[in-house]
Design an enzyme around this catalytic site. Structure first.
Site, PDB file in Angstrom:
ATOM      1  N   ARG A  78       0.853  -1.301   0.201  1.00 50.90           N
ATOM      2  CA  ARG A  78       0.269  -0.067   0.257  1.00 50.90           C
ATOM      3  C   ARG A  78       0.918   1.204   0.162  1.00 50.90           C
ATOM      4  O   ARG A  78       2.087   1.429   0.747  1.00 50.90           O
ATOM      5  CB  ARG A  78      -1.191   0.179   1.359  1.00 50.90           C
ATOM      6  CG  ARG A  78      -1.912  -0.649   1.085  1.00 50.90           C
ATOM      7  CD  ARG A  78      -2.705  -0.844   2.457  1.00 50.90           C
ATOM      8  NE  ARG A  78      -2.349  -1.648   3.595  1.00 50.90           N
ATOM      9  CZ  ARG A  78      -2.047  -0.557   4.443  1.00 50.90           C
ATOM     10  NH1 ARG A  78      -1.905   0.810   4.572  1.00 50.90           N
ATOM     11  NH2 ARG A  78      -0.730  -1.473   5.420  1.00 50.90           N
ATOM     12  N   TYR A 206      -1.024  -3.817  -6.687  1.00 54.68           N
ATOM     13  CA  TYR A 206      -1.233  -3.885  -5.537  1.00 54.68           C
ATOM     14  C   TYR A 206      -2.347  -4.338  -4.905  1.00 54.68           C
ATOM     15  O   TYR A 206      -3.192  -3.144  -4.722  1.00 54.68           O
ATOM     16  CB  TYR A 206       0.284  -3.841  -5.007  1.00 54.68           C
ATOM     17  CG  TYR A 206       0.278  -3.861  -3.845  1.00 54.68           C
ATOM     18  CD1 TYR A 206       0.571  -5.551  -3.480  1.00 54.68           C
ATOM     19  CD2 TYR A 206      -1.380  -3.515  -2.648  1.00 54.68           C
ATOM     20  CE1 TYR A 206       0.442  -6.322  -2.155  1.00 54.68           C
ATOM     21  CE2 TYR A 206      -0.934  -4.126  -1.346  1.00 54.68           C
ATOM     22  CZ  TYR A 206      -0.046  -5.396  -0.353  1.00 54.68           C
ATOM     23  OH  TYR A 206      -0.808  -6.040   0.053  1.00 54.68           O
ATOM     24  N   GLY A 207      -3.344  -5.346  -4.027  1.00 54.79           N
ATOM     25  CA  GLY A 207      -3.628  -6.019  -3.778  1.00 54.79           C
ATOM     26  C   GLY A 207      -4.414  -4.820  -3.114  1.00 54.79           C
ATOM     27  O   GLY A 207      -5.914  -4.235  -2.828  1.00 54.79           O
ATOM     28  N   GLY A 208      -3.780  -3.891  -1.309  1.00 50.25           N
ATOM     29  CA  GLY A 208      -4.596  -2.943  -0.664  1.00 50.25           C
ATOM     30  C   GLY A 208      -5.215  -1.915  -2.262  1.00 50.25           C
ATOM     31  O   GLY A 208      -6.137  -1.187  -1.129  1.00 50.25           O
ATOM     32  N   LYS A 215      -9.689  -2.306   1.791  1.00 57.10           N
ATOM     33  CA  LYS A 215      -9.370  -1.691   2.371  1.00 57.10           C
ATOM     34  C   LYS A 215      -9.733   0.306   2.005  1.00 57.10           C
ATOM     35  O   LYS A 215     -10.444   0.533   2.774  1.00 57.10           O
ATOM     36  CB  LYS A 215      -7.866  -0.563   2.264  1.00 57.10           C
ATOM     37  CG  LYS A 215      -7.215  -1.971   2.863  1.00 57.10           C
ATOM     38  CD  LYS A 215      -7.098  -2.747   4.198  1.00 57.10           C
ATOM     39  CE  LYS A 215      -7.172  -4.101   4.233  1.00 57.10           C
ATOM     40  NZ  LYS A 215      -6.331  -4.341   5.368  1.00 57.10           N
ATOM     41  N   HIS A 235     -10.540  -2.829  11.612  1.00 55.60           N
ATOM     42  CA  HIS A 235      -9.537  -2.963  10.953  1.00 55.60           C
ATOM     43  C   HIS A 235      -9.274  -4.304  12.044  1.00 55.60           C
ATOM     44  O   HIS A 235      -8.187  -4.324  12.788  1.00 55.60           O
ATOM     45  CB  HIS A 235      -8.164  -2.378  11.014  1.00 55.60           C
ATOM     46  CG  HIS A 235      -7.187  -3.417   9.915  1.00 55.60           C
ATOM     47  ND1 HIS A 235      -5.987  -2.616  10.540  1.00 55.60           N
ATOM     48  CD2 HIS A 235      -7.508  -4.442   8.799  1.00 55.60           C
ATOM     49  CE1 HIS A 235      -5.128  -3.994   9.416  1.00 55.60           C
ATOM     50  NE2 HIS A 235      -5.707  -4.434   8.956  1.00 55.60           N
ATOM     51  N   SER A 257      -1.379  -4.559   9.016  1.00 54.92           N
ATOM     52  CA  SER A 257      -1.395  -4.810   9.349  1.00 54.92           C
ATOM     53  C   SER A 257       0.136  -5.677   9.491  1.00 54.92           C
ATOM     54  O   SER A 257       1.364  -4.965   9.902  1.00 54.92           O
ATOM     55  CB  SER A 257      -0.636  -4.220   7.621  1.00 54.92           C
ATOM     56  OG  SER A 257      -2.179  -3.510   7.153  1.00 54.92           O
ATOM     57  N   CYS A 259       0.791  -7.890  12.017  1.00 53.85           N
ATOM     58  CA  CYS A 259       0.803  -8.591  13.302  1.00 53.85           C
ATOM     59  C   CYS A 259       0.427  -9.902  13.678  1.00 53.85           C
ATOM     60  O   CYS A 259       0.349  -9.565  14.260  1.00 53.85           O
ATOM     61  CB  CYS A 259       0.846  -6.984  13.839  1.00 53.85           C
ATOM     62  SG  CYS A 259       1.559  -5.733  13.814  1.00 53.85           S
ATOM     63  N   ASN A 263      -3.191 -15.322  11.464  1.00 55.91           N
ATOM     64  CA  ASN A 263      -2.666 -16.238  12.755  1.00 55.91           C
ATOM     65  C   ASN A 263      -3.383 -16.927  13.644  1.00 55.91           C
ATOM     66  O   ASN A 263      -4.002 -17.348  14.342  1.00 55.91           O
ATOM     67  CB  ASN A 263      -1.181 -16.434  12.892  1.00 55.91           C
ATOM     68  CG  ASN A 263      -0.382 -15.996  11.948  1.00 55.91           C
ATOM     69  OD1 ASN A 263      -0.352 -17.256  10.828  1.00 55.91           O
ATOM     70  ND2 ASN A 263       1.329 -15.609  12.108  1.00 55.91           N
ATOM     71  N   ASP A 284      -9.693  -9.938   8.997  1.00 52.41           N
ATOM     72  CA  ASP A 284      -8.763  -8.840   8.458  1.00 52.41           C
ATOM     73  C   ASP A 284      -9.740  -7.202   9.229  1.00 52.41           C
ATOM     74  O   ASP A 284      -9.260  -6.450   9.420  1.00 52.41           O
ATOM     75  CB  ASP A 284      -8.553  -8.340   7.020  1.00 52.41           C
ATOM     76  CG  ASP A 284      -7.524  -7.649   6.609  1.00 52.41           C
ATOM     77  OD1 ASP A 284      -6.768  -6.756   7.887  1.00 52.41           O
ATOM     78  OD2 ASP A 284      -7.817  -6.661   5.827  1.00 52.41           O
ATOM     79  N   SER A 375       5.025 -11.078   0.624  1.00 56.34           N
ATOM     80  CA  SER A 375       4.612 -11.511  -0.690  1.00 56.34           C
ATOM     81  C   SER A 375       2.794 -11.892   0.555  1.00 56.34           C
ATOM     82  O   SER A 375       2.926 -11.975   1.141  1.00 56.34           O
ATOM     83  CB  SER A 375       5.000 -12.716  -0.789  1.00 56.34           C
ATOM     84  OG  SER A 375       6.070 -13.382   0.453  1.00 56.34           O
ATOM     85  N   ARG A 376       1.760 -12.248  -0.655  1.00 55.44           N
ATOM     86  CA  ARG A 376       0.508 -12.724  -0.122  1.00 55.44           C
ATOM     87  C   ARG A 376       0.074 -13.680  -0.544  1.00 55.44           C
ATOM     88  O   ARG A 376       0.496 -14.286  -1.900  1.00 55.44           O
ATOM     89  CB  ARG A 376      -0.287 -11.186  -0.815  1.00 55.44           C
ATOM     90  CG  ARG A 376       0.048 -10.035  -0.114  1.00 55.44           C
ATOM     91  CD  ARG A 376      -0.730  -9.718   1.387  1.00 55.44           C
ATOM     92  NE  ARG A 376       0.360  -8.545   2.101  1.00 55.44           N
ATOM     93  CZ  ARG A 376      -0.918  -8.733   3.219  1.00 55.44           C
ATOM     94  NH1 ARG A 376      -1.450  -8.912   4.310  1.00 55.44           N
ATOM     95  NH2 ARG A 376      -0.291  -7.462   4.301  1.00 55.44           N
ATOM     96  N   ASN A 503      -0.333 -18.069  22.487  1.00 54.09           N
ATOM     97  CA  ASN A 503      -1.558 -17.126  22.894  1.00 54.09           C
ATOM     98  C   ASN A 503      -2.791 -16.988  23.123  1.00 54.09           C
ATOM     99  O   ASN A 503      -4.381 -16.616  23.997  1.00 54.09           O
ATOM    100  CB  ASN A 503      -2.193 -16.110  21.334  1.00 54.09           C
ATOM    101  CG  ASN A 503      -0.881 -15.199  20.774  1.00 54.09           C
ATOM    102  OD1 ASN A 503       0.879 -15.317  21.524  1.00 54.09           O
ATOM    103  ND2 ASN A 503      -0.420 -14.954  19.997  1.00 54.09           N
TER     104      ASN A 503
HETATM  105  O1  SAT Z   1      -2.546  -4.320   1.061  1.00 55.50           O
HETATM  106  S1  SAT Z   1      -3.765  -4.689   2.268  1.00 55.50           S
HETATM  107  O2  SAT Z   1      -3.382  -3.825   2.886  1.00 55.50           O
HETATM  108  O3  SAT Z   1      -4.793  -4.865   1.647  1.00 55.50           O
HETATM  109  C1  SAT Z   1      -3.171  -5.731   3.703  1.00 55.50           C
HETATM  110  C2  SAT Z   1      -2.877  -5.030   5.253  1.00 55.50           C
HETATM  111  O4  SAT Z   1      -1.745  -3.967   3.999  1.00 55.50           O
HETATM  112  O5  SAT Z   1      -3.642  -4.767   5.430  1.00 55.50           O
HETATM  113 MN    MN Z   2      -5.379  -5.659   7.338  1.00 57.50          MN
END
Ligand code: SAT
Ligand code: MN
Length: 592
Positions: A78, A206-208, A215, A235, A257, A259, A263, A284, A375-376, A503
């Site tokens: 992003r 890119y995704g975000g 987002k 979020h 993001s 963190c 998981n 998310d 990478s995603r 956790n």
């Molecule tokens: O790249 S995204 O915004 O979709 C994922 C993130 O940063 O939380």
């Molecule tokens: Mn996110």
């Protein structure tokens, strides 16, 4: 292609038709392809993407239904500096957002988009955010010249006819336009027009930046609509914890993001917690609204996971490893000779040779990482082995606890509970976190990231805090609020807490607090577990000293923390709720 997937217009909604026609006139694509969301269509579009080199078909024996994508190396995360909130009044966007007047931004971007799809196909991507029929669900239509985006939206959202069915004749839908242009950072803008419920994104793939449901709509526009309509767009992951006796507790948790939200949402409890089960509702984003029974109900507006790949393995997230073994698009990981994918931190041997995320030859001797740190994977949530059936419940789930957490090597304890709602808002509002690779620049530096929403709040952050405080009035049974930090380090720079499945021990305490089953003792920061209240039995190499180090509140660190909070508060001062200033004074007094 069969008739069903011919790309023909699949709606009679006037507002949609008029707007699409207008955008076609502007962008001048060679073809317009209306996505209906069918399996046949997906198959055909995927084949086309492979043919055009947009996707590489992975080893189908090892990874059935999986594909590989490389983004432009200048376009891997992003870009907050290119992200704008365009409201008529600049004050409305607040000091934490970039702002440009809508008129000016429309003019600029219409200039860029004019003729931008010449010789290309415009994909009309109708999508639904939220379970069909949910009173919280929203419809968007994204027009894009990226086949990668069209296919990814098919995973991340409920895409196709289903969205037009929900929309009916209404003109209440988000208008999203995405033009890749030449993927040039100089002409990269992610512009939001909350007053028009519209988004224009150019110059990125890119995704975000480009999966506009995520987002852009679900958080930036969503937060703006949420304030107007009396709900919260956050979020946050949403999970369900089931006890051995079958009791179900729902928890939402905000982390910045990269963190570990994914998981956490798919965690497997350690052997000590036999009979406990975690299931995912979302990983998310949460949309939350007070229900008639006075509780806060949450839905996950998404239908897929866009998760960070590096570090994912059978220890950190065994469920994700199962999930991404099929029907997944991998972006910017490494590619092995037998068309398998690899990344730093994956199980098994390091390949002797592979192609890195840029497509260059990589060997273990290479200095650079094989997979990009951001990478995603893009995977349908339906193949998450621990997906809760409630993820598709239009009513959502009642939230008992909200957890805030950042990535902090020092200062912030493993867990504490806010004294009450307003204190909890203060805890969320003053969250700080070390930056990660999910956004361009600054990795490692601590920055204030209120409620993990700094890059995603679509209006003035001070008004956002006010909205949070006000929400209390419409929630008779508000969730308890907690803060956690899995990332505290010792003097030698190693993590003190094992994290991941362990956790669960913290979660169990949180659940017990929600059901008033366990004691807590007062600390300057909030309620903390009393002696023996955290079950630490069976954690390898753990000791009471380590717990002490994790929970320690060091005066010097907290005085520095308060100064850093002040920086944010000064910035927001004109819109900052007085209640939060009062909370800061109380904390100061408790620390003395
Ligand atoms: O790249 S995204 O915004 O979709 C994922 C993130 O940063 O939380
Ligand atoms: Mn996110």
């Amino acid at each position: 292609m069969t008739k069903e997937s011919s790309g023909k217009c699949n709606t009679t909604n006037k507002a949609v038709l008029v707007w699409v026609a207008e955008m076609v006139k502007l962008c001048q694509p060679k073809h317009v392809f209306w996505c209906n969301g069918s399996k046949t269509e997906r198959k055909a579009l995927t084949a086309e993407a492979v043919e055009k080199g947009i996707l590489i078909k992975l080893n189908q024996k090892k990874l059935p239904g999986c594909y590989y994508h490389r983004s432009n190396p200048n376009d891997v995360a992003r870009v907050e500096q290119a992200t704008f909130i365009c409201t008529v009044d600049q004050e409305e966007a607040g000091p934490t957002n970039n702002w440009m007047a809508p008129k000016e931004m429309y003019q600029k971007l219409r200039g860029y988009c004019s003729g931008a799809m010449r010789g290309r196909t415009m994909y009309v991507v109708p999508y639904l955010m939220g379970p069909p029929g949910s009173p919280l669900a929203k419809v968007g239509v994204e027009l894009t010249d990226s086949l990668y985006v069209a296919l990814s939206m098919g995973i991340m959202t409920r895409m196709g006819n289903i969205a037009f069915q929900q929309l009916g004749d209404s003109d209440e839908f988000n208008r999203g336009l995405h033009c890749m242009l030449d993927v040039n950072p100089e002409r990269r803008y992610i512009a939001h027009f909350p007053e028009d419920n519209a988004i224009i994104s150019v110059g990125s793939n890119y995704g975000g930046n480009v999966l506009l449901g995520k987002k852009c709509l679900a958080l930036r526009i969503g937060s703006y609509l949420g304030r107007q309509e009396g709900w919260l767009a956050e979020h946050m992951l949403i999970l369900r914890i089931q006890s051995p006796s079958g009791e179900k507790t729902y928890i939402a948790a905000a982390f910045p993001s990269a963190c570990g939200k994914t998981n956490f949402a798919m965690m497997i409890p350690p052997p000590r917690f036999k009979g406990w089960k975690i299931s995912t509702i979302g990983d998310d984003i949460a949309w939350m609204k007070p229900g008639l029974d006075g509780r806060l109900y949450a839905i996950n507006p998404e239908a897929g996971c866009f998760g960070v790949v590096p570090g994912t393995n059978s220890k950190s997230n065994p469920n994700a490893m199962k999930m991404i073994s099929r029907d997944t698009i991998f972006t910017n990981v490494a590619l092995t000779q037998d068309l398998d994918v690899w990344w730093e931190g994956k199980d098994g041997p390091v390949p002797r040779e592979c192609l890195d995320w840029r497509g260059n030859k990589w060997t273990p001797a290479s200095k650079e990482k094989a997979a990009h740190p951001n990478s995603r994977f893009t995977a349908p949530m339906s193949i998450n082995p621990v997906l809760a059936e409630e993820a598709n419940d239009p009513q959502g789930v009642p939230i008992s606890a909200i957890i805030f957490g950042g990535r902090r090597s020092d200062t912030v304890p493993l867990v504490y509970q806010a004294f009450n709602w307003v204190h909890g808002v203060y805890v969320g509002a003053t969250m700080g976190s070390e930056m990660t690779a999910a956004a361009v620049g600054g990795a490692g530096q601590v920055r204030r990231d209120p409620m993990a929403m700094l890059p995603f709040c679509g209006y003035h952050m001070g008004d956002y805090f006010r909205h949070w405080i006000n929400m209390h009035k419409s929630i008779k049974h508000p969730p308890r609020i907690f803060n956690v930090n899995w990332f505290r380090k010792n003097e030698t720079g190693n993590f003190i807490w094992p994290g991941f499945g362990e956790n669960m021990r913290v979660l169990k305490w949180i659940v017990d607090r929600c059901h008033a089953r366990t004691d807590a003792v007062e600390s300057p920061l909030g309620w903390v577990p009393g002696a023996g209240a955290l079950d630490l039995e069976g954690i390898p190499d753990f000791s009471p000293q380590k717990l002490e180090a994790l929970q320690m509140v060091k005066d010097a660190e907290w005085h520095r923390e308060l100064l850093m909070q002040d920086e944010l508060f000064m910035k927001l001062y004109s819109h900052l709720p007085k209640e939060l200033i009062f909370q800061r004074e109380l904390l100061k007094a408790r620390l003395q």
